[in-house]
Design a protein around this motif. Structure first.
Motif, PDB file in Angstrom:
ATOM      1  N   GLY A 201       1.202  -1.168   0.022  1.00 36.79           N
ATOM      2  CA  GLY A 201       0.352   0.117  -0.125  1.00 36.79           C
ATOM      3  C   GLY A 201       1.294   1.127   0.307  1.00 36.79           C
ATOM      4  N   TYR A 202       0.490   2.350  -0.188  1.00 37.19           N
ATOM      5  CA  TYR A 202       1.039   3.836   0.381  1.00 37.19           C
ATOM      6  C   TYR A 202      -0.169   4.789   1.251  1.00 37.19           C
ATOM      7  CZ  TYR A 202       3.336   8.410  -1.253  1.00 37.19           C
ATOM      8  OH  TYR A 202       3.503   9.408  -0.830  1.00 37.19           O
ATOM      9  N   LEU A 203       1.196   4.780   2.004  1.00 35.79           N
ATOM     10  CA  LEU A 203      -0.019   4.781   4.020  1.00 35.79           C
ATOM     11  C   LEU A 203       0.703   6.227   3.946  1.00 35.79           C
ATOM     12  CD1 LEU A 203      -0.728   1.458   5.172  1.00 35.79           C
ATOM     13  CD2 LEU A 203      -2.947   2.642   3.479  1.00 35.79           C
ATOM     14  N   HIS A 204       0.560   7.245   3.611  1.00 33.52           N
ATOM     15  CA  HIS A 204       1.542   8.594   4.124  1.00 33.52           C
ATOM     16  C   HIS A 204       0.666   9.639   4.052  1.00 33.52           C
ATOM     17  CE1 HIS A 204       5.371  10.787   2.554  1.00 33.52           C
ATOM     18  NE2 HIS A 204       5.556  11.123   3.457  1.00 33.52           N
ATOM     19  N   GLU A 305      -3.734  -1.172  -0.644  1.00 34.34           N
ATOM     20  CA  GLU A 305      -4.331   0.100  -0.067  1.00 34.34           C
ATOM     21  C   GLU A 305      -4.181   1.235  -0.928  1.00 34.34           C
ATOM     22  OE1 GLU A 305      -5.378  -2.531   4.176  1.00 34.34           O
ATOM     23  OE2 GLU A 305      -4.147  -0.243   4.480  1.00 34.34           O
ATOM     24  N   HIS A 306      -4.653   2.500  -0.141  1.00 31.51           N
ATOM     25  CA  HIS A 306      -4.202   3.914  -0.437  1.00 31.51           C
ATOM     26  C   HIS A 306      -5.116   4.582   0.832  1.00 31.51           C
ATOM     27  CE1 HIS A 306      -4.515   7.928  -2.593  1.00 31.51           C
ATOM     28  NE2 HIS A 306      -3.053   7.798  -2.966  1.00 31.51           N
ATOM     29  N   CYS A 307      -4.081   5.766   1.128  1.00 30.76           N
ATOM     30  CA  CYS A 307      -3.878   6.605   2.434  1.00 30.76           C
ATOM     31  C   CYS A 307      -3.970   7.636   2.119  1.00 30.76           C
ATOM     32  CB  CYS A 307      -4.246   5.602   3.765  1.00 30.76           C
ATOM     33  SG  CYS A 307      -4.912   6.803   5.690  1.00 30.76           S
ATOM     34  N   ARG A 316       4.030   1.330   3.657  1.00 26.81           N
ATOM     35  CA  ARG A 316       3.891   1.006   2.463  1.00 26.81           C
ATOM     36  C   ARG A 316       3.246  -0.874   2.445  1.00 26.81           C
ATOM     37  NH1 ARG A 316       8.873   3.136   0.330  1.00 26.81           N
ATOM     38  NH2 ARG A 316      10.149   1.273   0.412  1.00 26.81           N
ATOM     39  N   ILE A 317       3.329  -1.515   3.907  1.00 26.95           N
ATOM     40  CA  ILE A 317       2.507  -2.740   4.540  1.00 26.95           C
ATOM     41  C   ILE A 317       3.623  -3.783   4.166  1.00 26.95           C
ATOM     42  CG2 ILE A 317       0.596  -4.446   4.790  1.00 26.95           C
ATOM     43  CD1 ILE A 317      -1.414  -2.188   3.696  1.00 26.95           C
ATOM     44  N   HIS A 318       4.330  -3.972   3.206  1.00 23.33           N
ATOM     45  CA  HIS A 318       4.677  -5.512   2.336  1.00 23.33           C
ATOM     46  C   HIS A 318       4.638  -6.479   3.022  1.00 23.33           C
ATOM     47  CE1 HIS A 318       9.082  -5.727   1.669  1.00 23.33           C
ATOM     48  NE2 HIS A 318       8.514  -6.298   0.523  1.00 23.33           N
ATOM     49  N   MET A 319       4.027  -7.204   3.164  1.00 27.35           N
ATOM     50  CA  MET A 319       3.331  -8.273   3.901  1.00 27.35           C
ATOM     51  C   MET A 319       3.742  -9.335   2.610  1.00 27.35           C
ATOM     52  SD  MET A 319       1.556 -10.816   4.268  1.00 27.35           S
ATOM     53  CE  MET A 319       0.348 -11.538   5.126  1.00 27.35           C
TER      54      MET A 319
END
Ligand SMILES: NC(=O)c1ccc[n+]([C@@H]2O[C@H](COP(=O)([O-])OP(=O)(O)OC[C@H]3O[C@@H](n4cnc5c(N)ncnc54)[C@H](O)[C@@H]3O)[C@@H](O)[C@H]2O)c1
Length: 442
Positions: A201-204, A305-307, A316-319
């Motif tokens: 994701g990009y959670l920034h 995800e995007h937030c 970036r979660i990265h799982m």
């Protein structure tokens, strides 16, 4: 194989002495089964378009990378081409030609300059026009992320790259970050078993940046008034797509997406923007949280995800989860059955010595101090190296299209109560025969 199955890019002139390299390169293409390669270029002549926050970092990187020259620069703001000219001449190179006659002047650059590569870091709406103009005029092209905002534009770059036989790359720097590269190395060594699921994701928190009177504030917030979906999918998705061999053995099949309410930008504006500012009357449609699920052709699952409108630390979660274990980012940890203690995370830092990606080991010193922890330098280095050697690039136009298609597809799905929407197969079946990305070196 027909033309679309195997595009061996032809160049007009192959410099004397590079034939052997070319033969090696062509053998490499066949070995790796990747569809794009081009004749080697001894010195890559670059036209750089869009020299703002991100573009200036790339210009600095390229000045340190052997075998390339920035010979033309373009920006709607002359002060940015002037800045680049100073950097380029200070590095001992001739002053570049400058193109500053407005938002379509990149066309004149592509039409008139003798260039091998047109690379851009402009606002999202210009990526595709710049790339199409470059390829039409016989240049390879590379773009900042995402490559395209619509499916039509994704198809346009694919068709153009095939028609003109040019590289068209999405410069996804997160593919080259240290943890992402280590995880890719771990996956390639089979330590996670078969990879079945991944999350990115990009959670920034970009609220202040989006409301600034400079840089991304001049264009990025506007997208939040137009689209509701995942507007920036590739940072989280690029690295995990590689772990799942997307376009190289598997492909994105379909997607479902939901967005929550839009509150963050309104709340931030109410607190920080004067009541009489025109910004206060803007209406945002972008849900603060967008969640998409992708199913692959082989049945694997991906969460994206995007937030970017809410207060939160960066992630970036990265799982990446396989049949034998998993890696989980933010904070970085892993669990591999049979290693370490049962039911306990192992710190990623404890295994770096063992599993560091060879490229990172080789290049870390040179990348030190460059943008985003060095990964931006590594992606630029790899781009130039592949062009110089005539080997396939790490990412190609099919990756650019598949990863960027999430923007349009998520918007569609959100608008249809999370209905499933299909990804086009941009590769037209080549994903079945293309080999996985190898462990690349410096
Ligand atoms: N990979 C990453 O980590 C990363 C980080 C930041 C931004 N980006 C991407 O880089 C791109 C640029 O973002 P930024 O933060 O540098 O934005 P920015 O606003 O700081 O820079 C954009 C530059 O493009 C110029 N420009 C605008 N329209 C133009 C046109 N038509 N022709 C030529 N120049 C034009 C602007 O004057 C500016 O100098 C975006 O695609 C963004 O998503 C990627």
């Amino acid at each position: 194989m027909d033309r679309r199955d195997f595009i061996k890019l032809s160049g007009s002139a192959i410099a004397a002495g590079t034939l052997a390299t070319r033969r090696t390169a062509e053998a490499g293409v066949a070995e790796q089964g990747t569809p794009f390669a081009a004749p080697p270029i001894e010195t890559v002549r670059i036209g750089y378009v869009g020299i703002g926050g991100q573009g200036s970092g790339h210009v600095r990187n390229l000045l340190k990378i052997p075998g390339c020259r920035i010979t033309a620069v373009c920006d709607i703001r002359p002060e940015r081409t002037e800045w680049a000219t100073k950097e380029i001449t200070a590095a001992g190179h001739p002053a570049p030609a400058a193109y500053t006659r407005g938002p379509r002047d990149f066309e004149r650059l592509s039409e008139t300059e003798d260039l091998d590569l047109v690379y851009n870091a402009t606002p999202w709406e210009f990526h595709v026009p710049i790339m199409l103009s470059a390829m039409k005029n016989g240049k390879h092209t590379a773009t900042e992320v995402p490559a395209a905002m619509t499916l039509d534009d994704c198809w346009a770059i694919v068709e153009s790259a095939e028609k003109y036989r040019k590289h068209c790359l999405l410069m996804e720097n997160c593919n080259y970050d240290r943890m992402e590269m280590m995880v890719y190395n771990i996956v390639r060594q089979g330590l996670l078993g078969e990879v079945l699921h991944a999350e990115g994701g990009y959670l920034h928190d970009l609220r202040a940046i989006k409301f600034a009177d400079e840089g991304e504030g001049l264009w990025r917030r506007a997208w939040a008034t137009k689209l509701n979906g995942n507007l920036y999918p590739t940072h989280g998705l690029g690295p995990i797509a590689n772990c799942l061999d997307i376009n190289r053995g598997d492909r994105f099949d379909y997607l479902v997406s939901m967005s929550g309410p839009s509150r963050g930008l309104q709340a931030w504006a109410a607190e920080h923007v004067p009541a009489d500012s025109p910004k206060r009357s803007e209406k945002y449609v972008l849900g603060d949280m967008n969640v998409s699920l992708i199913k692959t052709a082989l049945g694997k699952t991906i969460l994206v995800e995007h937030c970017t409108n809410l207060p939160r630390p960066y992630s970036r979660i990265h799982m990446v989860q396989g049949t034998k274990g998993l890696f989980q980012g933010y904070p970085n940890r892993l669990y591999i059955e049979g290693r370490g203690r049962e039911d306990q995370w192992q710190q990623a830092s404890d295994v770096l010595g063992e599993f560091e990606h060879p490229l990172w080991k080789e290049i870390a010193a040179a990348a030190q101090g460059a943008g985003h922890g060095g990964m931006d330098f590594i992606e630029d280095y790899r781009l130039i190296k592949c062009l110089r050697e005539g080997t396939p690039t790490d990412m190609n136009v099919y990756d650019a299209a598949a990863l960027s298609a999430v923007v349009h597809l998520s918007v569609q799905s959100v608008g249809r109560k999370a209905a499933a929407v299909d990804f086009p197969d941009f590769t037209k079946g080549k994903w079945k025969t293309t080999s996985p990305l190898p462990i690349v070196h410096m």
